[in-house]
Design a protein around this motif. Structure first.
Motif, PDB file in Angstrom:
ATOM      1  N   SER A 440       0.976  -1.377   0.018  1.00 43.08           N
ATOM      2  CA  SER A 440      -0.046   0.174   0.097  1.00 43.08           C
ATOM      3  C   SER A 440       0.839   1.193   0.005  1.00 43.08           C
ATOM      4  N   ARG A 441       0.586   2.339  -0.585  1.00 43.26           N
ATOM      5  CA  ARG A 441       1.121   3.458  -0.653  1.00 43.26           C
ATOM      6  C   ARG A 441       0.133   4.709   0.193  1.00 43.26           C
ATOM      7  N   THR A 442       0.716   5.354   0.956  1.00 46.29           N
ATOM      8  CA  THR A 442       0.208   6.599   1.533  1.00 46.29           C
ATOM      9  C   THR A 442       0.976   7.730   1.226  1.00 46.29           C
ATOM     10  N   ARG A 443       0.169   8.923   0.682  1.00 48.18           N
ATOM     11  CA  ARG A 443       1.000  10.194   0.271  1.00 48.18           C
ATOM     12  C   ARG A 443       0.388  11.067   1.128  1.00 48.18           C
ATOM     13  N   THR A 444       1.081  12.004   2.093  1.00 54.15           N
ATOM     14  CA  THR A 444       0.523  13.085   2.560  1.00 54.15           C
ATOM     15  C   THR A 444       1.564  14.280   2.428  1.00 54.15           C
ATOM     16  N   VAL A 445       0.458  15.259   1.998  1.00 50.23           N
ATOM     17  CA  VAL A 445       1.070  16.774   1.892  1.00 50.23           C
ATOM     18  C   VAL A 445       0.553  17.840   2.890  1.00 50.23           C
ATOM     19  N   THR A 446       1.404  18.272   3.744  1.00 54.45           N
ATOM     20  CA  THR A 446       1.039  19.283   4.624  1.00 54.45           C
ATOM     21  C   THR A 446       1.709  20.466   4.114  1.00 54.45           C
ATOM     22  N   ARG A 447       0.679  21.898   4.259  1.00 51.51           N
ATOM     23  CA  ARG A 447       1.273  22.996   4.012  1.00 51.51           C
ATOM     24  C   ARG A 447       0.910  24.162   5.200  1.00 51.51           C
ATOM     25  N   GLN A 448       1.671  24.940   5.467  1.00 50.58           N
ATOM     26  CA  GLN A 448       1.363  25.845   6.659  1.00 50.58           C
ATOM     27  C   GLN A 448       2.075  27.093   6.175  1.00 50.58           C
ATOM     28  N   GLY A 449       1.293  27.945   6.516  1.00 52.01           N
ATOM     29  CA  GLY A 449       1.731  29.456   6.310  1.00 52.01           C
ATOM     30  C   GLY A 449       1.290  30.198   7.643  1.00 52.01           C
ATOM     31  N   ALA A 450       1.996  31.470   8.012  1.00 57.37           N
ATOM     32  CA  ALA A 450       1.491  32.118   9.171  1.00 57.37           C
ATOM     33  C   ALA A 450       2.262  33.370   9.344  1.00 57.37           C
ATOM     34  N   PHE A 451       1.570  34.445   9.849  1.00 53.95           N
ATOM     35  CA  PHE A 451       1.982  35.892  10.249  1.00 53.95           C
ATOM     36  C   PHE A 451       1.920  35.755  11.788  1.00 53.95           C
ATOM     37  N   TYR A 452       2.962  36.348  12.184  1.00 50.14           N
ATOM     38  CA  TYR A 452       2.920  36.120  13.670  1.00 50.14           C
ATOM     39  C   TYR A 452       3.778  37.525  14.406  1.00 50.14           C
ATOM     40  N   GLY A 453       3.364  37.846  15.447  1.00 50.03           N
ATOM     41  CA  GLY A 453       4.064  39.149  16.080  1.00 50.03           C
ATOM     42  C   GLY A 453       3.877  38.965  17.714  1.00 50.03           C
ATOM     43  N   ALA A 454       5.097  39.655  18.466  1.00 55.33           N
ATOM     44  CA  ALA A 454       4.960  39.722  19.825  1.00 55.33           C
ATOM     45  C   ALA A 454       5.614  40.825  20.336  1.00 55.33           C
ATOM     46  N   ALA A 455       5.182  41.328  21.405  1.00 54.80           N
ATOM     47  CA  ALA A 455       5.675  42.336  22.143  1.00 54.80           C
ATOM     48  C   ALA A 455       6.049  42.083  23.434  1.00 54.80           C
ATOM     49  N   LYS A 456       7.297  42.701  23.940  1.00 57.40           N
ATOM     50  CA  LYS A 456       7.435  42.656  25.312  1.00 57.40           C
ATOM     51  C   LYS A 456       7.276  44.298  25.824  1.00 57.40           C
ATOM     52  N   LEU A 457       6.296  44.448  26.499  1.00 57.21           N
ATOM     53  CA  LEU A 457       5.858  45.721  26.898  1.00 57.21           C
ATOM     54  C   LEU A 457       6.461  46.006  28.388  1.00 57.21           C
ATOM     55  N   ASP A 458       7.286  47.045  28.456  1.00 60.82           N
ATOM     56  CA  ASP A 458       7.699  47.397  29.892  1.00 60.82           C
ATOM     57  C   ASP A 458       6.861  48.655  30.551  1.00 60.82           C
ATOM     58  N   ILE A 459       5.847  48.136  31.179  1.00 64.33           N
ATOM     59  CA  ILE A 459       4.589  48.908  31.722  1.00 64.33           C
ATOM     60  C   ILE A 459       5.229  49.768  32.776  1.00 64.33           C
ATOM     61  N   VAL A 460       5.856  49.053  33.807  1.00 68.79           N
ATOM     62  CA  VAL A 460       6.736  49.869  34.841  1.00 68.79           C
ATOM     63  C   VAL A 460       8.025  48.996  35.071  1.00 68.79           C
ATOM     64  N   ASP A 461       8.904  49.794  36.056  1.00 67.93           N
ATOM     65  CA  ASP A 461      10.210  48.945  36.139  1.00 67.93           C
ATOM     66  C   ASP A 461      10.039  47.603  36.642  1.00 67.93           C
ATOM     67  N   GLN A 462       9.034  47.343  37.355  1.00 71.99           N
ATOM     68  CA  GLN A 462       8.979  45.834  37.731  1.00 71.99           C
ATOM     69  C   GLN A 462       8.162  44.960  37.045  1.00 71.99           C
ATOM     70  N   LEU A 463       7.119  45.473  36.324  1.00 70.64           N
ATOM     71  CA  LEU A 463       6.308  44.646  35.261  1.00 70.64           C
ATOM     72  C   LEU A 463       6.360  44.884  33.843  1.00 70.64           C
ATOM     73  N   LYS A 464       6.566  43.787  33.293  1.00 68.83           N
ATOM     74  CA  LYS A 464       6.742  43.428  31.533  1.00 68.83           C
ATOM     75  C   LYS A 464       5.645  42.491  31.276  1.00 68.83           C
ATOM     76  N   VAL A 465       4.696  43.101  30.461  1.00 71.65           N
ATOM     77  CA  VAL A 465       3.723  42.172  29.711  1.00 71.65           C
ATOM     78  C   VAL A 465       4.243  41.951  28.429  1.00 71.65           C
ATOM     79  N   ILE A 466       4.046  40.427  28.306  1.00 73.19           N
ATOM     80  CA  ILE A 466       4.427  40.021  26.980  1.00 73.19           C
ATOM     81  C   ILE A 466       3.060  39.432  25.927  1.00 73.19           C
ATOM     82  N   VAL A 467       2.757  40.213  24.965  1.00 70.03           N
ATOM     83  CA  VAL A 467       1.487  39.457  24.150  1.00 70.03           C
ATOM     84  C   VAL A 467       1.943  39.271  22.754  1.00 70.03           C
TER      85      VAL A 467
END
Length: 732
Positions: A440-467
């Motif tokens: 038997s033969r099995t042929r599998t084709v997968t394709r993936q594309g993506a856009f992504y982004g992230a930010a490290k926000l320096d809210i105050v000296d003690q607090l960092k938020v990463i989204v």
């Protein structure tokens, strides 16, 4: 059809050739001794870290001297978000297996390294097949220098000599990997060349005729070092503790880097690994005799035939381009092409032998040949911005990959030649004519594309938020002789959110929420493919950094959910005879993880971790009961002071709790149980000179008898008895 005709290429003089070649590799490192400088990129950092401004840093440590002291942690990782964050700033549990740790424990394969990594467990099916797990779910996200790739057959035996470190990010990692389970992502960071010449060679010999040679050369190709290269080669020939098993490995990795200008770096590289095992097992030995009494086989006993094998070849080529702009912004693009092939001839016996005669087993065999190729591209733009009087870090990325896999299988072949008595089994059994069997033969084709982004926000000296967020486009096609289906998903959004609060100068508390999804090929009773599984992870923790960053510690509490999990639809078969499934929600995992890595005192390095989880399937049953729920790992080395400074001693313990697997004895269903056990190891290294050392590693010091397969197909396979490896390392 002749998919399966390919003779084995072994020679009687293999070990002699290996030792001669290894000696030649060692000779590379010992010509005239010029004054050397260490690689410009320290062992705990590489060009992959996207740290701006570090490319020209050179650390001179003297002629032939070892980098001192050994390093068990790193200052920065980008495997979670592509932002260069310290371990303390990363709002997920992260474990790093550094080059020095790999060398100290002589962890020469990916499988050895991951089985020594805190929070990671493995499930073994035979001598070649192993699946890694974290938090109760299978790990199916692997990366090379941050580029996601599929985990192919034979990858567990990949040699670690090509890599500077392994980065393990636990939990859902959909921001960068797109698809997978809420388990973990493994990032393999390749070695890079330095501006100064450096070379090393290691010759090893160990139990079961385990011989290995490794050479690693980094050299400038131009006078100013703007063009440089690195070449790593490995030759290994070994037998195993299981009868008739042997494995050869031939591996090479090369990379060339060039500074196209003060701010532009280009790299091109290639690696090849050929792994050729013979006498491969296919599961293990029968757990019971036909009257229901338990068996007790020697740990070396095997039902494999002398023609059994599972050859794997893996090739990768990559190209990266990095440019630094004004203001600290960096653009990086990478392309990678991978090819793999797997050729298996497998044999075993099924059933329960007679306790007196040893007869009664049904021989069965299988041939399988798989080829795959994958093309990947990943591009990022990262840098700082100022907003409301504070500095923040941003990263934007785009990725795409396409993977094609073709699998040819004979299916189960039931030879007519009787198995005979298991007590007299020598492996001398005629190889079936696989070409004559239906394929038997099995042929599998997968394709993936993506856009992504992230930010490290320096809210105050003690607090960092990463989204962050990722928008994924996914397509899956699979064709067999009887079935054909396609699944596509456009615009799937995967969010990422985390926050890190500094408690004091050494400690931070964090919280994070991550997601991931995974397409599946199961179909319901109407023939429709089930929707992708959907994973979520919530995590709370505290991290600490001590002794100027030489030690990192963390404790994490997590809960993961996995919905749309395919469950067997009882009594429902599809027209092609395959099992029908239905989607169910409610699979969960929750637990705690503790991690410690670094130099806790001068000359004393420690790598330790503890993990416990409770995973439940739909309806409250124990999920993946064959995995231990609790595990603990510790490995520590100490370099003696004063006159004994040439000697480093160390040791470790890998402990795991009990595990269970459903099985069927002749007397009815049972739960095969592997009792808790601990594996103790010891090591010692002596510096013969500034350029040479001799090290010894002993594994399973107490010679603990334990199983790696216990219940799968009602069979058992035992782990390695006590063994040792002696290694001589020479360096410039």
């Amino acid at each position: 059809m002749t998919f399966f005709t390919r003779p084995s290429k072994r020679g009687a003089c293999q070990r002699a050739r290996l030792l001669c070649a290894a000696s030649a590799l060692a000779g590379i490192a010992f010509g005239s001794p010029p004054a050397m400088a260490q690689s410009p990129i320290p062992a705990d950092l590489s060009a992959n870290d996207e740290q701006r401004g570090r490319r020209d840093e050179i650390i001179v440590i003297g002629q032939g001297e070892r980098e001192s002291p050994s390093v068990y942690t790193v200052p920065v990782v980008a495997a979670a978000t592509r932002l260069p964050l310290t371990l303390r700033e990363t709002p997920q549990a992260v474990t790093v297996m550094t080059r020095q740790n790999l060398d100290d424990q002589q962890l020469n394969s990916v499988q050895n390294a991951l089985e020594a990594t805190a929070g990671v467990s493995s499930r073994t099916l035979d001598s070649e097949r192993v699946t890694f797990y974290a938090r109760g779910f299978a790990i199916d996200s692997f990366q090379y220098d941050g580029i996601p790739t599929a985990f192919v057959n034979g990858a567990s035996f990949l040699d670690t000599a090509f890599f500077e470190r392994f980065e393990v990010v636990r939990g859902a990692t959909g921001l960068l990997t797109g698809t997978g389970n809420p388990s973990a992502s493994i990032n393999l960071v390749r070695k890079r060349p330095g501006r100064q010449f450096a070379a090393s060679a290691t010759l090893s010999a160990g139990s079961w005729d385990n011989y290995r040679g490794m050479a690693d050369i980094s050299a400038p190709l131009s006078r100013d070092g703007h063009l440089r290269a690195r070449l790593v080669g490995v030759l290994q020939d070994r037998e195993g503790h299981v009868d008739r098993y042997s494995q050869t490995k031939r591996s090479v990795y090369g990379i060339i880097e060039a500074d196209l200008g003060p701010q532009t770096l280009v790299s091109i590289g290639y690696d090849h690994q050929a792994i050729r095992p013979e006498g491969t097992t296919w599961s293990g030995m029968p757990l019971w005799f036909s009257d229901g009494t338990p068996t007790r086989w020697p740990r070396s006993k095997s039902m494999t035939a002398d023609w059994s094998r599972w050859d794997n070849t893996l090739d990768s080529a990559f190209l990266t381009l990095e440019h630094q702009f004004a203001g600290g912004w960096v653009a990086r693009a990478a392309v990678m092409h991978q090819r793999s092939s797997s050729d298996a001839r497998l044999f075993s016996g099924l059933g329960y032998p007679d306790r007196v005669t040893g007869e009664g087993l049904q021989p069965f065999a299988l041939a399988n040949y798989t080829r795959s190729r994958q093309n990947s591209i990943d591009a990022t733009l990262s840098g700082p911005v100022s907003l409301l009087g504070r500095k923040h870090d941003l990263v934007f990325g785009i990725m795409a990959n396409r993977r094609v896999a073709n699998e040819f299988s004979s299916g189960f072949v039931l030879p007519s030649t009787p198995f005979g008595s298991i007590f007299d089994w020598t492996g001398a059994y005629p190889e079936p004519d696989f070409d004559a069997a239906p394929s038997s033969r099995t042929r599998t084709v997968t394709r993936q594309g993506a856009f992504y982004g992230a930010a490290k926000l320096d809210i105050v000296d003690q607090l960092k938020v990463i989204v962050g967020a990722r928008v994924t486009f996914y397509d899956l096609e699979q064709k067999t002789a009887l079935t054909s289906f396609e699944f596509s998903k456009s615009g799937r959004i995967t969010p990422y959110a985390g926050a890190v609060l500094d408690l004091d100068s050494h400690h931070s508390a964090y919280v994070s929420y991550t997601e991931i999804f995974n397409p599946q090929t199961n179909r319901d009773r109407d023939g429709r493919m089930l929707a992708p599984t959907s994973g979520r992870n919530v995590e709370f923790g505290v991290k600490g950094t001590y002794f100027d960053g030489r030690v990192n510690a963390s404790i994490a509490v997590f809960k993961s959910w996995l919905d749309n999990v395919g469950q067997i639809d009882p009594g429902r078969l599809l027209p092609d005879g395959t099992q029908a499934y239905f989607a169910a929600n409610g699979t969960t995992s929750r637990g705690v993880e503790i991690d410690l890595q670094g130099e806790i005192l001068p000359g004393w390095n420690t790598y330790a971790g503890f993990a416990h989880f409770v995973a439940e399937s739909v309806g409250g049953g124990r999920l993946n009961a064959e995995l231990p729920r609790t595990s603990g790992r510790i490995f520590s080395t100490y370099r003696l002071p004063g006159p004994l400074r040439a000697l480093t001693v160390g040791g470790g313990v890998n402990w795991r709790s009990a595990s269970f697997e459903p099985a069927a004895s002749p007397l009815g269903p049972v739960q095969a149980r592997q009792a808790p056990y601990a594996l103790v190891s010891l090591m010692a290294r002596y510096d013969l000179s500034a350029r040479a050392d001799l090290s010894l590693k002993v594994n399973n010091l107490t010679d603990r008898r334990y199983t790696v397969v216990n219940g799968f197909f009602n069979q058992v396979l035992f782990g390695e008895p006590r063994n040792a490896m002696l290694a001589l390392t020479l360096r410039y």
